[in-house]
Scaffold this motif. Structure first.
Motif, PDB file in Angstrom:
ATOM      1  N   GLY A  13       0.796  -1.226   0.000  1.00  0.00           N
ATOM      2  CA  GLY A  13       0.000   0.000   0.000  1.00  0.00           C
ATOM      3  C   GLY A  13       0.825   1.271   0.000  1.00  0.00           C
ATOM      4  O   GLY A  13       0.297   2.372  -0.142  1.00  0.00           O
ATOM      5  N   ALA A  14       2.153   1.143   0.131  1.00  0.00           N
ATOM      6  CA  ALA A  14       3.006   2.340   0.193  1.00  0.00           C
ATOM      7  C   ALA A  14       3.174   3.021  -1.166  1.00  0.00           C
ATOM      8  O   ALA A  14       3.584   4.177  -1.240  1.00  0.00           O
ATOM      9  N   GLY A  15       2.874   2.285  -2.242  1.00  0.00           N
ATOM     10  CA  GLY A  15       2.940   2.889  -3.572  1.00  0.00           C
ATOM     11  C   GLY A  15       4.001   2.285  -4.473  1.00  0.00           C
ATOM     12  O   GLY A  15       4.354   2.843  -5.509  1.00  0.00           O
ATOM     13  N   LYS A  16       4.459   1.112  -4.125  1.00  0.00           N
ATOM     14  CA  LYS A  16       5.498   0.427  -4.893  1.00  0.00           C
ATOM     15  C   LYS A  16       5.081   0.182  -6.344  1.00  0.00           C
ATOM     16  O   LYS A  16       5.791   0.555  -7.270  1.00  0.00           O
ATOM     17  N   SER A  17       3.920  -0.446  -6.531  1.00  0.00           N
ATOM     18  CA  SER A  17       3.496  -0.773  -7.903  1.00  0.00           C
ATOM     19  C   SER A  17       3.331   0.495  -8.726  1.00  0.00           C
ATOM     20  O   SER A  17       3.668   0.511  -9.919  1.00  0.00           O
ATOM     21  N   THR A  18       2.807   1.545  -8.104  1.00  0.00           N
ATOM     22  CA  THR A  18       2.581   2.808  -8.826  1.00  0.00           C
ATOM     23  C   THR A  18       3.919   3.371  -9.303  1.00  0.00           C
ATOM     24  O   THR A  18       4.067   3.755 -10.474  1.00  0.00           O
ATOM     25  N   ARG A 133      -4.819   4.300   1.791  1.00  0.00           N
ATOM     26  CA  ARG A 133      -4.485   3.938   0.399  1.00  0.00           C
ATOM     27  C   ARG A 133      -4.951   2.525   0.069  1.00  0.00           C
ATOM     28  O   ARG A 133      -5.428   2.260  -1.033  1.00  0.00           O
ATOM     29  N   ARG A 137      -7.577   1.614  -2.755  1.00  0.00           N
ATOM     30  CA  ARG A 137      -7.233   0.734  -3.876  1.00  0.00           C
ATOM     31  C   ARG A 137      -8.356  -0.256  -4.139  1.00  0.00           C
ATOM     32  O   ARG A 137      -8.587  -0.657  -5.284  1.00  0.00           O
ATOM     33  N   ASN A 169       6.969   8.324   0.013  1.00  0.00           N
ATOM     34  CA  ASN A 169       5.944   8.575  -1.013  1.00  0.00           C
ATOM     35  C   ASN A 169       4.784   9.366  -0.400  1.00  0.00           C
ATOM     36  O   ASN A 169       3.777   8.795  -0.001  1.00  0.00           O
ATOM     37  N   ASP A 170       4.968  10.701  -0.368  1.00  0.00           N
ATOM     38  CA  ASP A 170       3.911  11.584   0.149  1.00  0.00           C
ATOM     39  C   ASP A 170       3.192  12.152  -1.072  1.00  0.00           C
ATOM     40  O   ASP A 170       2.174  11.612  -1.513  1.00  0.00           O
TER      41      ASP A 170
HETATM   42  P1  ADP Z   1       1.871  -1.197  -3.284  1.00  0.00           P
HETATM   43  O1  ADP Z   1       2.285  -1.670  -4.626  1.00  0.00           O
HETATM   44  O2  ADP Z   1       3.033  -0.705  -2.473  1.00  0.00           O
HETATM   45  O3  ADP Z   1       1.033  -2.166  -2.505  1.00  0.00           O
HETATM   46  P2  ADP Z   1       0.156   0.670  -4.759  1.00  0.00           P
HETATM   47  O4  ADP Z   1       1.106   1.254  -5.764  1.00  0.00           O
HETATM   48  O5  ADP Z   1      -0.847  -0.315  -5.220  1.00  0.00           O
HETATM   49  O6  ADP Z   1       0.965   0.112  -3.481  1.00  0.00           O
HETATM   50  O7  ADP Z   1      -0.565   1.914  -4.055  1.00  0.00           O
HETATM   51  C1  ADP Z   1      -1.637   1.717  -3.125  1.00  0.00           C
HETATM   52  C2  ADP Z   1      -2.764   2.731  -3.462  1.00  0.00           C
HETATM   53  O8  ADP Z   1      -2.331   4.056  -3.121  1.00  0.00           O
HETATM   54  C3  ADP Z   1      -3.136   2.758  -4.937  1.00  0.00           C
HETATM   55  O9  ADP Z   1      -4.527   2.907  -5.044  1.00  0.00           O
HETATM   56  C4  ADP Z   1      -2.390   3.981  -5.477  1.00  0.00           C
HETATM   57  O10 ADP Z   1      -3.076   4.570  -6.562  1.00  0.00           O
HETATM   58  C5  ADP Z   1      -2.385   4.908  -4.248  1.00  0.00           C
HETATM   59  N1  ADP Z   1      -1.202   5.788  -4.157  1.00  0.00           N
HETATM   60  C6  ADP Z   1       0.092   5.485  -4.448  1.00  0.00           C
HETATM   61  N2  ADP Z   1       0.899   6.536  -4.189  1.00  0.00           N
HETATM   62  C7  ADP Z   1       0.120   7.526  -3.730  1.00  0.00           C
HETATM   63  C8  ADP Z   1       0.368   8.879  -3.279  1.00  0.00           C
HETATM   64  N3  ADP Z   1       1.599   9.421  -3.243  1.00  0.00           N
HETATM   65  N4  ADP Z   1      -0.688   9.611  -2.872  1.00  0.00           N
HETATM   66  C9  ADP Z   1      -1.931   9.091  -2.876  1.00  0.00           C
HETATM   67  N5  ADP Z   1      -2.257   7.834  -3.281  1.00  0.00           N
HETATM   68  C10 ADP Z   1      -1.239   7.058  -3.709  1.00  0.00           C
END
Ligand code: ADP
Ligand code: 5GP
Length: 189
Positions: A13-18, A133, A137, A169-170
């Protein structure tokens, strides 16, 4: 560029995949390492795209056969691992490998690949934001979200000092720019 690897680890949920998705879109020389897993496919996920999906029995068999560079039981009953064949497949094309891997796996891979590797820990600004987050998601049950959040605090503690770079990742566009810079600098070396 020879046999490089870029490792991204973070609590779920930290934003790794994004962030990884963004980097893959701008660096054609990067290729995503498709992990093997024994968890069920989520949504539209397909074998050989997001993961190689196997049953737990098949996965255990492959462990016996020493097919993995590393593997972990990330969640109880759910195995995830990097196949040796996947590393060879990507390096054979002259590409650098991108790993999206849990925190323990990231530390293990950094130990294995040493200076060939850049390891990046992605951190959400707070545990509450992480939970928001995951809820936003919309891919996990409430129970799975709480499990992932509970794990995040210990992962952050464990990760401290073990990664080459920590990326907070803010604001997403700031985080993407920071990731671009640290990865470009590493690939140029
Ligand atoms: P992970 O791969 O680490 O589990 P995701 O990339 O799936 O995390 O991100 C989790 C959710 O948070 C997704 O819905 C994504 O769109 C959202 N997200 C990612 N980065 C941010 C950010 N900086 N601010 C707000 N939402 C974000
Ligand atoms: P998800 O079920 O959300 O796709 O992934 C759960 C966790 O497993 C994430 O933290 C992800 O980074 C991690 N993971 C994915 N592939 C691997 C792998 O090959 N090895 C290890 N150790 N963890 C992995």
């Amino acid at each position: 560029m020879k046999n490089k690897v870029v490792i991204f680890s973070a609590p779920s949920g930290a934003g790794k995949s994004t962030i990884v998705g963004h980097l893959l879109g701008i660096h054609p020389e990067l290729e995503f390492s498709i992990s093997a897993t024994s968890r069920a496919p989520r949504g539209q996920e397909k074998h050989g795209v997001e993961y190689y999906f196997y049953t737990a029995d098949q996965f255990r068999q492959m462990i016996e056969e020493d097919k993995f560079v590393e593997y972990e039981e990330v969640y109880s009953g759910s195995f995830y691992g990097t196949l040796r064949s996947e590393v060879e497949r990507i390096w054979a094309k002259g590409h650098a490998i991108v790993f999206d891997i849990d925190v323990q796996g990231g530390v293990n891979l950094k130990r294995i690949f040493g200076d060939q590797a850049l390891s990046v820990f992605i951190q959400a600004p707070s545990v509450d934001i992480l939970r928001e987050r995951l809820i936003g998601r919309g891919t996990d049950t409430e129970e799975a979200i709480e499990r992932r959040v509970a794990k995040a605090a210990s992962e952050m503690e464990f990760a401290s000092g073990k990664f080459d770079y920590v990326l907070i990742n803010d604001d997403l566009s700031t985080a993407k720019t920071e990731a671009e810079k640290v990865v470009s600098d590493f690939l140029k070396k």
